[in-house]
Design an enzyme around this catalytic site. Sequence first.
Site, short mmCIF file in Angstrom:
data_model
loop_
_atom_site.label_atom_id
_atom_site.label_comp_id
_atom_site.label_asym_id
_atom_site.label_seq_id
_atom_site.Cartn_x
_atom_site.Cartn_y
_atom_site.Cartn_z
N ALA A 1 -20.29 -16.11 26.99
CA ALA A 1 -21.39 -15.61 26.11
C ALA A 1 -20.99 -14.21 25.42
O ALA A 1 -20.03 -13.56 26.07
CB ALA A 1 -22.68 -15.41 26.97
N ASP A 2 -21.59 -13.88 24.37
CA ASP A 2 -21.31 -12.63 23.81
C ASP A 2 -22.53 -12.41 22.87
O ASP A 2 -23.33 -13.47 22.32
CB ASP A 2 -20.11 -12.77 22.70
CG ASP A 2 -19.66 -11.06 22.42
OD1 ASP A 2 -18.84 -10.83 23.08
OD2 ASP A 2 -19.98 -10.96 21.21
N SER A 3 -22.87 -11.09 22.84
CA SER A 3 -24.06 -10.70 21.95
C SER A 3 -23.93 -9.73 20.79
O SER A 3 -22.75 -8.90 21.28
CB SER A 3 -25.01 -10.26 23.00
OG SER A 3 -25.61 -11.13 23.93
N GLY B 1 -24.18 -15.54 21.47
CA GLY B 1 -23.58 -17.05 21.45
C GLY B 1 -23.18 -17.59 22.83
O GLY B 1 -23.02 -16.47 23.85
#
Length: 190
Positions: free
Chosen positions: A73-75, A110
Amino acid sequence: MVLKIEERVILASQSPSRKMLLEQAGVQLEVVVSGVDEDVPGYFTPEQTVEALAQRKARAVAALRPGGAVIGADSVVSIDGLIIGKPADEEAAKATLRRLSGRTHRLCTGVCLMMGEKEQVFHQVTEVTFYPLSEEEIAEYVAMGESTGRAGGYGIEGIGVMLVKEIKGDYPNIVGLPVAETLRRLREML
């Protein structure tokens, strides 16, 4: 319908917030930090950016733990179409909060799920509106240290909740992961 995931999951992220969210949902975790390069082309949209980085992290960790259920995940925070990164220092954090003050920004996360040969990549967007912030409020908040290492320079799960006037969308997404959608999709893959 069984909501709980019994299988051990590998989180390809060093985010303590993501780990906390998944553990609160009853997921047994192993954290494996990918160490991948996080550079993306400058023309990527926030959505493309988080999906590309989540996928890169998940693939790197899946190569280390073949056959495991992996969540990458990445924000990012964006406003006016521009990605607002993690502030480098207190002055950058103050500038970021000034920019967000009294306005609505987007938090985009994501997620990439991998299980063997199966892979799903998606993103979720939550809109966050801040109260108008005084210089004193900004300085006080930054001095508390919550801006450090945070996309957009704030953490909603802490004192940063006092900055937020309104949320449209998934609250856990702001913390770091759209947990319900992530776990429902992962359950379908298992």
